[in-house]
Write an enzyme that holds these catalytic residues in place. Structure first.
Site, PDB file in Angstrom:
ATOM      1  N   ARG A   1       0.811  -1.052   0.002  1.00 10.72           N
ATOM      2  CA  ARG A   1      -0.032   0.090  -0.022  1.00 10.72           C
ATOM      3  C   ARG A   1       0.906   1.077  -0.172  1.00 10.72           C
ATOM      4  O   ARG A   1       2.053   1.255   0.743  1.00 10.72           O
ATOM      5  CB  ARG A   1      -0.790   0.143   1.334  1.00 10.72           C
ATOM      6  CG  ARG A   1      -2.036  -0.770   1.338  1.00 10.72           C
ATOM      7  CD  ARG A   1      -3.092  -0.501   0.040  1.00 10.72           C
ATOM      8  NE  ARG A   1      -4.293  -1.697   0.260  1.00 10.72           N
ATOM      9  CZ  ARG A   1      -4.291  -2.453  -0.746  1.00 10.72           C
ATOM     10  NH1 ARG A   1      -3.413  -2.734  -1.876  1.00 10.72           N
ATOM     11  NH2 ARG A   1      -5.425  -3.414  -0.637  1.00 10.72           N
TER      12      ARG A   1
ATOM     13  N   HIS B   1      -1.183   0.213  -9.540  1.00 10.16           N
ATOM     14  CA  HIS B   1      -1.755  -0.979  -8.837  1.00 10.16           C
ATOM     15  C   HIS B   1      -1.991  -2.010  -9.623  1.00 10.16           C
ATOM     16  O   HIS B   1      -3.253  -2.269  -9.606  1.00 10.16           O
ATOM     17  CB  HIS B   1      -3.027  -0.170  -7.996  1.00 10.16           C
ATOM     18  CG  HIS B   1      -3.341  -0.848  -6.835  1.00 10.16           C
ATOM     19  ND1 HIS B   1      -3.623  -0.222  -5.892  1.00 10.16           N
ATOM     20  CD2 HIS B   1      -3.381  -2.257  -6.462  1.00 10.16           C
ATOM     21  CE1 HIS B   1      -4.207  -1.175  -4.778  1.00 10.16           C
ATOM     22  NE2 HIS B   1      -3.862  -2.409  -5.338  1.00 10.16           N
TER      23      HIS B   1
HETATM   24  P1  NDP Z   1      -1.907 -11.810   5.140  1.00 11.96           P
HETATM   25  O1  NDP Z   1      -2.475 -11.187   5.863  1.00 11.96           O
HETATM   26  O2  NDP Z   1      -1.564 -13.055   4.545  1.00 11.96           O
HETATM   27  O3  NDP Z   1      -0.155 -11.531   5.701  1.00 11.96           O
HETATM   28  C1  NDP Z   1       0.343 -10.280   6.281  1.00 11.96           C
HETATM   29  C2  NDP Z   1       1.942 -10.496   6.641  1.00 11.96           C
HETATM   30  O4  NDP Z   1       2.216  -9.095   6.995  1.00 11.96           O
HETATM   31  C3  NDP Z   1       2.055 -11.584   7.857  1.00 11.96           C
HETATM   32  O5  NDP Z   1       3.077 -12.198   7.696  1.00 11.96           O
HETATM   33  C4  NDP Z   1       2.210 -10.578   9.145  1.00 11.96           C
HETATM   34  O6  NDP Z   1       2.933 -11.346  10.100  1.00 11.96           O
HETATM   35  C5  NDP Z   1       2.791  -9.291   8.537  1.00 11.96           C
HETATM   36  N1  NDP Z   1       2.596  -8.206   9.223  1.00 11.96           N
HETATM   37  C6  NDP Z   1       1.248  -7.855   9.712  1.00 11.96           C
HETATM   38  N2  NDP Z   1       1.732  -6.653  10.480  1.00 11.96           N
HETATM   39  C7  NDP Z   1       2.867  -6.539  10.750  1.00 11.96           C
HETATM   40  C8  NDP Z   1       4.029  -5.756  11.708  1.00 11.96           C
HETATM   41  N3  NDP Z   1       3.262  -4.974  12.397  1.00 11.96           N
HETATM   42  N4  NDP Z   1       5.142  -6.003  11.500  1.00 11.96           N
HETATM   43  C9  NDP Z   1       5.632  -7.007  10.567  1.00 11.96           C
HETATM   44  N5  NDP Z   1       5.005  -8.046   9.905  1.00 11.96           N
HETATM   45  C10 NDP Z   1       3.347  -7.490   9.895  1.00 11.96           C
HETATM   46  O7  NDP Z   1      -1.636 -10.580   3.782  1.00 11.96           O
HETATM   47  P2  NDP Z   1      -1.302 -10.723   2.159  1.00 11.96           P
HETATM   48  O8  NDP Z   1      -0.114 -11.357   2.249  1.00 11.96           O
HETATM   49  O9  NDP Z   1      -2.926 -11.599   1.438  1.00 11.96           O
HETATM   50  O10 NDP Z   1      -1.465  -9.389   1.749  1.00 11.96           O
HETATM   51  C11 NDP Z   1      -0.472  -8.608   2.073  1.00 11.96           C
HETATM   52  C12 NDP Z   1      -0.885  -6.902   1.417  1.00 11.96           C
HETATM   53  O11 NDP Z   1      -0.610  -7.003   0.042  1.00 11.96           O
HETATM   54  C13 NDP Z   1      -2.319  -6.675   1.591  1.00 11.96           C
HETATM   55  O12 NDP Z   1      -3.001  -6.216   2.762  1.00 11.96           O
HETATM   56  C14 NDP Z   1      -2.717  -5.618   0.282  1.00 11.96           C
HETATM   57  O13 NDP Z   1      -2.454  -4.331   1.119  1.00 11.96           O
HETATM   58  C15 NDP Z   1      -1.202  -5.981  -0.533  1.00 11.96           C
HETATM   59  N6  NDP Z   1      -1.769  -6.179  -1.978  1.00 11.96           N
HETATM   60  C16 NDP Z   1      -1.460  -5.551  -2.979  1.00 11.96           C
HETATM   61  C17 NDP Z   1      -1.982  -5.797  -4.170  1.00 11.96           C
HETATM   62  C18 NDP Z   1      -1.511  -5.138  -5.376  1.00 11.96           C
HETATM   63  O14 NDP Z   1      -1.783  -5.351  -6.537  1.00 11.96           O
HETATM   64  N7  NDP Z   1      -0.523  -4.035  -5.263  1.00 11.96           N
HETATM   65  C19 NDP Z   1      -2.656  -6.990  -4.417  1.00 11.96           C
HETATM   66  C20 NDP Z   1      -2.990  -7.595  -3.132  1.00 11.96           C
HETATM   67  C21 NDP Z   1      -2.699  -7.326  -2.036  1.00 11.96           C
HETATM   68  P3  NDP Z   1       2.448 -12.481  10.883  1.00 11.96           P
HETATM   69  O15 NDP Z   1       2.661 -13.473   9.939  1.00 11.96           O
HETATM   70  O16 NDP Z   1       3.289 -12.544  12.038  1.00 11.96           O
HETATM   71  O17 NDP Z   1       1.148 -12.387  11.373  1.00 11.96           O
HETATM   72  C1  OXD Z   2      -5.625  -6.098  -2.999  1.00 14.15           C
HETATM   73  C2  OXD Z   2      -5.520  -5.040  -4.059  1.00 14.15           C
HETATM   74  O1  OXD Z   2      -5.845  -5.646  -1.699  1.00 14.15           O
HETATM   75  O2  OXD Z   2      -6.107  -5.236  -5.068  1.00 14.15           O
HETATM   76  O3  OXD Z   2      -5.884  -7.180  -3.370  1.00 14.15           O
HETATM   77  O4  OXD Z   2      -4.498  -4.164  -3.697  1.00 14.15           O
END
Ligand code: NDP
Ligand code: OXD
Length: 311
Positions: A226, A274
């Site tokens: 993001r 994006h």
């Molecule tokens: P998940 O919820 O599966 O994974 C999140 C990860 O982030 C986990 O490993 C978690 O740690 C870690 N995390 C969360 N908070 C913290 C913190 N404070 N400090 C350290 N690590 C942290 O999410 P996804 O992998 O499914 O998606 C990640 C993000 O990707 C989405 O939230 C979205 O914003 C972005 N995205 C962007 C897209 C694009 O097109 N650009 C498309 C899809 C998603 P832990 O494992 O320890 O819980």
């Molecule tokens: C998502 C995105 O969160 O498209 O899947 O960014």
């Protein structure tokens, strides 16, 4: 009962058709007017940036299903109905796209493509030495669904991998760093940093001047998560000083990125709109419908957000 679809960013027709195919016994309602007119009938809401307050006015709502893997666009709503589960999208097609995007960009930075693009613009022929992949340390911020898929895509190249997460755990593919106290050491060992974190109160602005200063001089930054994770002015300063050699950004605090934004024109920034992983109606509707069926039969849904963590 009816399923509400709310998004200004997606092709409504394709979504209505895909949801109706997956859930033939349900009526699909589209848009805010339908939501207001049929509020009592709606038991599931499938949303992207829902208007604040609207979801709280749906008395029969059983779950809020995000059209994206991120849920920051829903959590923004201060009037989110308490006790209604919020579910992020876990879709193999979306995950696959993100893994491709990360692998492509890590390789681009590893092979100095941002520099060769700059040289090409000047018709300037100069070859640079690069380390072997086994010497180029890649650090992934977030090892969730997308971070794990990105790591799996990078593994065959032999980059030493590390991940920064919230909860420590064993990981066979690389080194795990957990929590705020491990952020500095994680950044210090990462030549290419890939951000795949959810945007939460804890992660907003995590890639700031202090973080860039902790990375090895000349490190590269890739943000597929993001826009709110990166302090853009700090990134530009780090690029201009040479502390950060190049950056690839897919997400921005304002989208579309305004034409006047300096990131568009910075010679060592690559911008994608994006587009790292795009939600596809067909596969995402399948994943969402599977969760709706799970909820109706009392089975645990996949991707339920923990309210206190915001992801
Ligand atoms: P998940 O919820 O599966 O994974 C999140 C990860 O982030 C986990 O490993 C978690 O740690 C870690 N995390 C969360 N908070 C913290 C913190 N404070 N400090 C350290 N690590 C942290 O999410 P996804 O992998 O499914 O998606 C990640 C993000 O990707 C989405 O939230 C979205 O914003 C972005 N995205 C962007 C897209 C694009 O097109 N650009 C498309 C899809 C998603 P832990 O494992 O320890 O819980
Ligand atoms: C998502 C995105 O969160 O498209 O899947 O960014």
């Amino acid at each position: 009962v009816a399923i509400l679809f709310l998004s200004d960013a997606d092709a409504t027709g394709a979504w209505a058709a895909a949801l109706e195919r997956e859930l033939p016994d349900d009526e699909v309602l589209i848009g805010t007017d339908a939501a207001r007119a049929r509020a009592a009938d709606i038991d599931f809401a499938v949303v992207w940036y829902p208007p604040p307050g609207l979801l709280a006015r749906l008395p029969s709502l059983k779950a809020i299903l995000s059209l994206g893997a991120g849920v920051d666009h829903v959590v923004l709503d201060p009037g989110l109905p308490a006790g209604v589960p919020l579910v992020r999208l876990v879709d193999p097609a979306l995950t696959e796209q993100m893994a491709e995007w990360v692998a492509m960009n890590v390789l681009r930075h590893h092979r100095l493509m941002p520099f060769y693009a700059e040289q090409q613009a000047r018709a300037y022929w100069k070859r640079h030495d690069i380390p072997r992949a086994r010497e180029r340390r890649v650090g992934i911020m977030g090892l969730g669904v997308l971070g794990q898929a990105a790591a799996a895509a990078l593994r065959p190249f032999g980059f030493p991998l590390a991940a920064w997460v919230r909860h420590p755990r064993p990981w066979t593919d690389g080194e795990i760093f957990a929590g705020p106290e491990d952020l500095g050491p994680f950044l210090a060992r990462s030549d290419i940093v890939v951000c795949l974190l959810p945007l939460t109160a804890e992660t907003r602005g995590v890639l700031n001047a202090r973080a860039f200063a902790r990375m090895p001089r000349g490190a590269a930054a890739i943000n597929g998560a993001r826009g709110g994770h990166v302090v853009a002015a700090d990134l530009i300063a780090a690029l201009d000083s040479g502390q950060i050699s190049a950056a690839t950004l897919d997400v921005f605090t304002t989208e579309p990125l305004p034409a006047s934004d300096p990131l568009w024109r910075h010679p060592r920034v690559t911008v994608t709109p994006h587009a790292a992983a795009v939600t596809l109606a067909e596969t995402a509707a399948r994943a969402i419908a599977a969760n709706i069926r799970r909820c109706r039969t009392g089975t645990a849904m996949v991707g339920v957000v923990e309210p206190t963590r915001q992801y």
